[in-house]
Design an enzyme around this catalytic site. Structure first.
Site, PDB file in Angstrom:
ATOM      1  N   LYS A 221     -33.126 -13.639 -27.822  1.00  0.00           N
ATOM      2  CA  LYS A 221     -33.164 -14.756 -26.865  1.00  0.00           C
ATOM      3  C   LYS A 221     -31.719 -15.223 -26.722  1.00  0.00           C
ATOM      4  O   LYS A 221     -31.112 -15.701 -27.672  1.00  0.00           O
ATOM      5  CB  LYS A 221     -34.048 -15.891 -27.422  1.00  0.00           C
ATOM      6  CG  LYS A 221     -34.658 -16.783 -26.372  1.00  0.00           C
ATOM      7  CD  LYS A 221     -33.678 -17.648 -25.591  1.00  0.00           C
ATOM      8  CE  LYS A 221     -33.332 -18.939 -26.287  1.00  0.00           C
ATOM      9  NZ  LYS A 221     -32.279 -19.686 -25.579  1.00  0.00           N
ATOM     10  N   GLU A 295     -27.214 -18.910 -39.375  1.00  0.00           N
ATOM     11  CA  GLU A 295     -25.755 -19.111 -39.308  1.00  0.00           C
ATOM     12  C   GLU A 295     -25.542 -20.395 -38.526  1.00  0.00           C
ATOM     13  O   GLU A 295     -25.734 -20.417 -37.308  1.00  0.00           O
ATOM     14  CB  GLU A 295     -25.086 -17.928 -38.597  1.00  0.00           C
ATOM     15  CG  GLU A 295     -25.147 -16.617 -39.347  1.00  0.00           C
ATOM     16  CD  GLU A 295     -24.233 -16.568 -40.556  1.00  0.00           C
ATOM     17  OE1 GLU A 295     -23.426 -17.499 -40.749  1.00  0.00           O
ATOM     18  OE2 GLU A 295     -24.344 -15.601 -41.326  1.00  0.00           O
ATOM     19  N   CYS A 330     -17.608 -22.093 -34.983  1.00  0.00           N
ATOM     20  CA  CYS A 330     -18.232 -22.674 -36.176  1.00  0.00           C
ATOM     21  C   CYS A 330     -17.252 -22.721 -37.343  1.00  0.00           C
ATOM     22  O   CYS A 330     -17.376 -23.548 -38.225  1.00  0.00           O
ATOM     23  CB  CYS A 330     -19.459 -21.859 -36.547  1.00  0.00           C
ATOM     24  SG  CYS A 330     -19.102 -20.109 -36.607  1.00  0.00           S
ATOM     25  N   GLU A 432     -19.380 -32.094 -36.740  1.00  0.00           N
ATOM     26  CA  GLU A 432     -18.898 -30.926 -36.011  1.00  0.00           C
ATOM     27  C   GLU A 432     -18.738 -31.302 -34.531  1.00  0.00           C
ATOM     28  O   GLU A 432     -19.713 -31.660 -33.871  1.00  0.00           O
ATOM     29  CB  GLU A 432     -19.890 -29.771 -36.147  1.00  0.00           C
ATOM     30  CG  GLU A 432     -19.341 -28.497 -35.546  1.00  0.00           C
ATOM     31  CD  GLU A 432     -20.336 -27.342 -35.576  1.00  0.00           C
ATOM     32  OE1 GLU A 432     -21.513 -27.569 -35.250  1.00  0.00           O
ATOM     33  OE2 GLU A 432     -19.920 -26.213 -35.903  1.00  0.00           O
TER      34      GLU A 432
HETATM   35  P1  NAD Z   1     -28.003 -24.624 -30.280  1.00  0.00           P
HETATM   36  O1  NAD Z   1     -28.612 -24.789 -31.627  1.00  0.00           O
HETATM   37  O2  NAD Z   1     -28.141 -25.717 -29.311  1.00  0.00           O
HETATM   38  O3  NAD Z   1     -28.570 -23.325 -29.571  1.00  0.00           O
HETATM   39  C1  NAD Z   1     -28.505 -22.057 -30.175  1.00  0.00           C
HETATM   40  C2  NAD Z   1     -29.640 -21.207 -29.634  1.00  0.00           C
HETATM   41  O4  NAD Z   1     -30.874 -21.761 -30.063  1.00  0.00           O
HETATM   42  C3  NAD Z   1     -29.702 -21.136 -28.107  1.00  0.00           C
HETATM   43  O5  NAD Z   1     -30.081 -19.845 -27.715  1.00  0.00           O
HETATM   44  C4  NAD Z   1     -30.804 -22.124 -27.784  1.00  0.00           C
HETATM   45  O6  NAD Z   1     -31.463 -21.870 -26.560  1.00  0.00           O
HETATM   46  C5  NAD Z   1     -31.749 -21.905 -28.946  1.00  0.00           C
HETATM   47  N1  NAD Z   1     -32.675 -23.011 -29.189  1.00  0.00           N
HETATM   48  C6  NAD Z   1     -32.526 -24.314 -28.887  1.00  0.00           C
HETATM   49  N2  NAD Z   1     -33.635 -25.004 -29.251  1.00  0.00           N
HETATM   50  C7  NAD Z   1     -34.484 -24.119 -29.806  1.00  0.00           C
HETATM   51  C8  NAD Z   1     -35.792 -24.215 -30.377  1.00  0.00           C
HETATM   52  N3  NAD Z   1     -36.433 -25.381 -30.435  1.00  0.00           N
HETATM   53  N4  NAD Z   1     -36.359 -23.109 -30.867  1.00  0.00           N
HETATM   54  C9  NAD Z   1     -35.710 -21.918 -30.829  1.00  0.00           C
HETATM   55  N5  NAD Z   1     -34.495 -21.759 -30.271  1.00  0.00           N
HETATM   56  C10 NAD Z   1     -33.879 -22.851 -29.782  1.00  0.00           C
HETATM   57  O7  NAD Z   1     -26.466 -24.279 -30.537  1.00  0.00           O
HETATM   58  P2  NAD Z   1     -25.339 -24.029 -29.451  1.00  0.00           P
HETATM   59  O8  NAD Z   1     -24.928 -25.330 -28.877  1.00  0.00           O
HETATM   60  O9  NAD Z   1     -25.741 -22.959 -28.515  1.00  0.00           O
HETATM   61  O10 NAD Z   1     -24.174 -23.434 -30.356  1.00  0.00           O
HETATM   62  C11 NAD Z   1     -23.304 -24.233 -31.054  1.00  0.00           C
HETATM   63  C12 NAD Z   1     -23.684 -24.289 -32.517  1.00  0.00           C
HETATM   64  O11 NAD Z   1     -23.747 -22.960 -33.051  1.00  0.00           O
HETATM   65  C13 NAD Z   1     -22.640 -25.008 -33.333  1.00  0.00           C
HETATM   66  O12 NAD Z   1     -23.271 -25.873 -34.239  1.00  0.00           O
HETATM   67  C14 NAD Z   1     -21.942 -23.874 -34.078  1.00  0.00           C
HETATM   68  O13 NAD Z   1     -21.343 -24.253 -35.274  1.00  0.00           O
HETATM   69  C15 NAD Z   1     -23.041 -22.898 -34.279  1.00  0.00           C
HETATM   70  N6  NAD Z   1     -22.495 -21.558 -34.510  1.00  0.00           N
HETATM   71  C16 NAD Z   1     -22.544 -21.035 -35.765  1.00  0.00           C
HETATM   72  C17 NAD Z   1     -21.975 -19.797 -36.034  1.00  0.00           C
HETATM   73  C18 NAD Z   1     -22.013 -19.183 -37.412  1.00  0.00           C
HETATM   74  O14 NAD Z   1     -21.780 -17.996 -37.531  1.00  0.00           O
HETATM   75  N7  NAD Z   1     -22.287 -19.941 -38.463  1.00  0.00           N
HETATM   76  C19 NAD Z   1     -21.365 -19.085 -34.997  1.00  0.00           C
HETATM   77  C20 NAD Z   1     -21.327 -19.659 -33.735  1.00  0.00           C
HETATM   78  C21 NAD Z   1     -21.902 -20.894 -33.497  1.00  0.00           C
END
Ligand code: NAD
Length: 530
Positions: A221, A295, A330, A432
């Site tokens: 997804k 992650e 991140c 963050e």
């Molecule tokens: P997000 O959590 O808003 O979304 C991530 C994904 O989850 C998207 O595809 C979104 O559509 C999906 N999602 C949202 N609600 C959901 C639900 N209820 N059920 C299932 N899926 C759902 O995060 P974002 O804004 O897209 O990304 C930023 C975040 O990602 C930051 O916190 C960043 O630190 C983290 N991140 C972590 C790493 C790592 O390797 N640790 C790498 C990149 C980004």
């Protein structure tokens, strides 16, 4: 010899029959190669071609409901494509296709799966420029400094995991001399993978490459903000992979990601995103009692000691804070603890370096820094900047110039900000931000700085800058983070386990061990020979 254990190269053959068979295979391969997708270097054109498509069972498909949502270029605000609004019915179709394909996929020799994955890597390599441009268009990340680099690492990840097929080894166990006791590494089944927008290609690759080599099938997804490059990569790979092995859905979190995690036939979920969403995913998976890799976010400390090579540390700060990615990382070094003896010089030089970076058109080769991903993120990041500015004693060092061209008037550009005069208890140092905002915090006492660095709910990455080996070693042992470096600030590397502790996540990615630990389960077999 069983036919499926043979690995002929296209041109080799032992006898006449083997030779002609091999030549036929070679001819077939050449015809297939001629029909393969060709790189499309105009990202607007490609975005249009990818409009209203997901990938289920090897076929481009719209949502069952017919609904779509717009994908925008954040640097200009213009719509570049429509993406299918995937929902539970689409999830059901994708999971059914993955489930059907998985048995035959797992039945292939592991090295053969690996070879196909490595071949995907080579094919993706031919599309680096195309994919880089598409990532730049949909995410606002500059092509030269970020998007093209990401596209090339994508290919690398598939080549790396492609070579690991034969490492899916079990063990023999000296349980009883009259019995042959062994363990097998078996795939889990259908894997649901949910990815964010900041590094869509690489983060997808880190999930699907090990899952597929291990014999699982996957349903990805994508993030609603950046579905296009991931879809294009899936199309490219689906020219090689059997239909249904790798499916890709576009859609929003609750409507598409939620049903994917909850689907009864999804046997493993691997997620990258925010802590809040990670918690929701974890709860749903807990109800189903399935394994999860998470992650999540970070607030990574960078500790600069008094004796550090300052120029190296400043170059490391620019890379570590991912200013070229608008800080949307991140692992961003968003808490820079700098010893008081070098603090002022560090701030001055860092500001000068970031000031010299060019903010502008993500597709322009001269651009270092592009735009923020979405209006929502823009509000969030500028909100933190306002908060910092209103803090007594805080100084906001604003860097780089805004792009001037009229077409970027609606673009989501934010000038990088380096805050000084705040301490580790401030919200800017604790939460963050996921934007180009960092805090440089002065310190004097070594024990105190280690405690401050660890005083965070996150534990993803950390760096230490010093020429004192003893201190470096001590700090690396004591810092609570999954990825710790001294005198450098590399991003995730194929072969090195990567992941966080505390609220930064569960599990590791990018390595052989992560494939074995997260995408296989052990089966013990005892054959009684008595
Ligand atoms: P997000 O959590 O808003 O979304 C991530 C994904 O989850 C998207 O595809 C979104 O559509 C999906 N999602 C949202 N609600 C959901 C639900 N209820 N059920 C299932 N899926 C759902 O995060 P974002 O804004 O897209 O990304 C930023 C975040 O990602 C930051 O916190 C960043 O630190 C983290 N991140 C972590 C790493 C790592 O390797 N640790 C790498 C990149 C980004």
């Amino acid at each position: 010899m069983l036919p499926h254990l043979k690995f002929p190269s296209p041109l080799e053959g032992e006898g006449r029959e083997g030779g002609s068979r091999a030549i036929t295979a070679y001819a077939k391969e050449s015809i297939m190669a001629a029909n393969r997708l060709q790189p499309v270097l105009d990202p607007h054109l490609l975005a249009g071609e990818l409009s209203n498509k997901m990938l289920i069972n090897g076929a481009a498909t719209p949502a069952i409901s017919g609904r779509t949502f717009p994908v925008e270029n954040p640097a200009t605000g213009e719509a570049i494509a429509e993406a299918p609004f995937g929902e539970a019915a689409d999830v059901a179709a994708a999971v059914a296709s993955a489930k059907k394909a998985q048995r035959a996929w797992a039945g292939r020799p592991a090295r053969e799966r690996g070879k196909l994955l490595a071949e995907c890597g080579r094919l993706l390599n031919d599309h680096v420029e195309e994919l880089g441009r598409l990532v730049a268009l949909e995410t606002g990340k500059a092509l030269r400094t970020e998007s093209r680099v990401e596209a090339s690492v994508l290919a690398d990840v598939f080549v790396f995991y492609g070579g690991l097929g034969s490492e899916l080894k079990g063990e023999t166990v000296p349980f009883n001399p009259k019995m042959l006791t062994l363990t097998l590494r078996q795939p889990l089944g259908v894997v649901g993978a949910i990815i964010p927008w900041n590094v869509p290609l690489l983060l997808m690759a880190l999930k699907i490459a090990p899952a597929l080599v291990a014999g699982n099938s996957v349903v990805v997804k994508t993030a609603e903000e950046a579905p296009l490059a991931a879809l294009r990569a899936a199309q490219i790979m689906n020219q090689i992979l059997p239909p249904g092995v790798f499916n890709l859905l576009t859609g929003y979190g609750p409507e598409c990601g939620g049903p994917l995690v909850a689907h009864k036939d999804v046997r493993k979920v691997t997620f990258t995103g925010s802590v809040e969403t990670g918690r929701i995913v974890y709860k749903t998976a807990a109800e189903k009692l399935i394994p999860v890799t998470l992650e999540l976010g970070g607030k990574s400390p960078m500790i600069v000691m008094e004796d550090a090579d300052l120029d190296k540390a400043i170059a490391g700060a620019v890379v570590g804070m991912r200013f070229t990615r608008q800080g949307q990382s991140c692992t961003a070094a968003s808490r820079m603890f700098v010893h008081e003896a070098v603090h002022d010089a560090f701030v001055e030089k860092l500001k000068a370096k970031v000031d010299a970076m060019k903010m502008g058109d993500p597709l322009d080769e001269a651009t270092d820094i592009g735009s923020i991903i979405s209006a929502q993120q823009y509000e969030r990041v500028t909100g933190y900047i306002k908060l910092g500015r209103s803090t007594p004693g805080a100084v906001a060092h604003e860097c780089s110039a805004m792009p001037k061209e009229a077409r970027f008037k609606k673009g989501l550009f934010v000038r990088p900000v380096i805050f000084t005069g705040i301490d580790n208890s401030h919200r800017i140092a604790r939460e963050e931000i996921f934007g180009p905002v960092t805090a440089v915090i002065k310190w004097r006492d070594y024990e105190e700085v280690i405690a401050a660095a660890n005083d965070s709910e996150y534990g993803l990455a950390a760096t230490v800058w010093t020429n004192d080996l003893r201190k470096a070693l001590d700090a690396t042992h004591r810092l609570e983070a999954g990825f710790v470096q001294v005198n450098q600030n590399l991003v995730v590397q194929p072969g090195l386990s990567y992941g966080g502790s505390k609220h930064s996540g569960l599990g590791r990615e990018a390595s052989l061990e992560s494939m074995l630990d997260h995408f296989t389960e052990k089966k013990t077999i005892i054959l009684n020979m008595a």
